[in-house]
Motif scaffolding. Structure first.
Motif, PDB file in Angstrom:
ATOM      1  N   GLY A   1       8.106  -1.175   0.073  1.00  0.00           N
ATOM      2  CA  GLY A   1       7.407  -0.053   0.232  1.00  0.00           C
ATOM      3  C   GLY A   1       7.793   0.966  -0.305  1.00  0.00           C
TER       4      GLY A   1
ATOM      5  N   ASN B   1       5.145  -2.521   5.236  1.00  0.00           N
ATOM      6  CA  ASN B   1       5.168  -2.183   3.806  1.00  0.00           C
ATOM      7  C   ASN B   1       4.368  -0.703   4.044  1.00  0.00           C
TER       8      ASN B   1
ATOM      9  N   SER C   1      -0.680   0.395   0.162  1.00  0.00           N
ATOM     10  CA  SER C   1      -0.232  -0.567   1.279  1.00  0.00           C
ATOM     11  C   SER C   1      -1.652  -0.542   1.968  1.00  0.00           C
TER      12      SER C   1
END
Length: 392
Positions: free
Chosen positions: A313, A258, A147
């Motif tokens: 995520g 995310n 991320s």
């Protein structure tokens, strides 16, 4: 059974070193996206040819994910992981000093080997570094590196490329790779190889109960996501109708959400893995259909896109955790299958999304993407049993 379940304390420093490695690998993977124009101009090639740098990496990563476990079955896993980080450094240096397209592609091929190999062994390695009940948290830590890299690679690569040149950006990426190598050298313990693993192990693992359906469901989720993500910019341009600053803000919100989602995934998975696997793709599917149906209001679109980012995520963490619980005795081979399925899904999602985009625009892509994600959630709900597959 986790072979370090009795270790006290867990090797969190080694998990952190793997997070650094993931950050370096994913940053290097996506840097050409933000540096495509200057790279093409400097090497006297078209932007389309320069874009093959990303394609080459993904293709090699797919092949590596299927072969690396058997190819290194007699080598200590500590040395294998260090070799991947070494390849990351060499790759970035080759690209930074590339005089022509073949040299550039060579660097990107080496990155593909490192990327496919590292991802294949990540879940199995985490099982050796922390107790079983801490695996979801450790995996969420590692995927947070993805991320952060997603947030950093595009905007920072483009920004610094304008100031110091694209070659120096890759030199900085090489320094990040060297840092990851040194931290891994200091923290990774010796980990005995699995000499039993051969190519046929991949097929044996795939035939176990629930494994094939699980791989299919994961591939559908990643295909749906990357069809959406690949065409999010034209959606924001033609449907939401925001300017460049608005687009950058929405994409930053997606990236930050995310990042938070990776830690939310670890928290949720420690409590109910199956519910997480079902709810998150279902949420993404509903959001995709919602954007296709009522998109056009900037604030509402920004909120839905951020929620999508948070939901996605959790996905890599969820399926890596599922892998460690479903095939604990052959986690490396199963990891290779999962990485191959994901790489194939990324390529097919973007490709099919392109055909749909040409026919029906971004709204058509989002409708199909949302539908695929809802089908994936239904497959998990009705096709994959709550209990994990027994190891054989």
């Amino acid at each position: 059974m986790n072979d370090v379940s009795q270790r006290t304390p867990p090797a969190w420093s080694a998990v952190f070193s793997m997070t650094l490695g993931v950050f370096g690998l994913v940053t290097a993977e996506f840097l050409p996206v933000s540096l495509l124009t200057p790279m093409a101009a400097d090497l006297a090639i078209t932007e389309g040819m320069a874009g093959q740098a990303v394609t080459a990496t993904a293709a090699v990563a797919l092949v590596t994910s299927l072969l690396i476990t058997a190819a290194t079955r007699r080598i200590d896993r500590r040395y294998v992981l260090l070799a991947f980080s070494g390849l990351l450094v060499i790759s970035n240096l080759l690209v930074a000093y590339a005089p022509n397209m073949p040299s550039l592609l060579l660097g990107r091929v080496l990155l593909g080997v490192a990327l496919g190999g590292f991802w294949t062994m990540s879940a199995a390695t985490v099982m050796r570094l922390v107790p079983e009940d801490s695996v979801p948290r450790a995996l969420s830590m590692i995927f947070s590196g993805v991320s952060v890299a997603t947030i950093v690679a595009a905007p920072m690569g483009s920004f610094f490329g304008e100031i110091i040149g694209w070659r120096n950006v890759f030199l900085i990426a090489a320094l990040f790779g060297a840092l990851a190598f040194l931290v891994q050298l200091a923290t990774l313990p010796r980990m005995a190889p699995n000499a039993r693993t051969r190519l046929k192990t991949l097929f044996e693992v795939l035939q176990r109960p629930m494994v094939g359906l699980g791989m299919l469901a994961a591939a559908m989720i990643f295909a749906g996501h990357f069809a959406f993500f690949t065409y999010i910019r034209p959606f924001l341009e033609t449907v939401t109708r925001v300017d460049v600053n608005g687009m950058s803000s929405i994409l930053l919100g997606f990236g930050l959400a995310n990042f938070l989602g990776t830690f939310l995934g670890g928290f949720m998975l420690e409590r109910n893995m199956r519910l997480t696997q079902i709810v998150m793709p279902a949420t993404m599917g509903i959001l995709g259909l919602g954007l296709a149906g009522v998109g056009g209001v900037p604030l509402l679109d920004a909120m839905m896109i951020a929620l999508w980012g948070m939901a996605f995520g959790t996905v890599p963490v969820a399926w890596s955790t599922w892998l460690t619980r479903t095939v604990p005795d052959e986690a490396e081979s199963a990891g290779g299958l999962l990485v191959a399925a994901i790489q194939f899904a990324i390529a097919s999602g973007a490709a099919v999304g392109g055909l749909i985009f040409d026919a029906g625009g971004a709204i058509g892509v989002f409708m199909v993407s949302g539908s695929v994600l809802l089908l994936a959630a239904l497959l998990i709900l009705f096709g994959i049993k709550a209990q994990t597959a027994a190891a054989t």
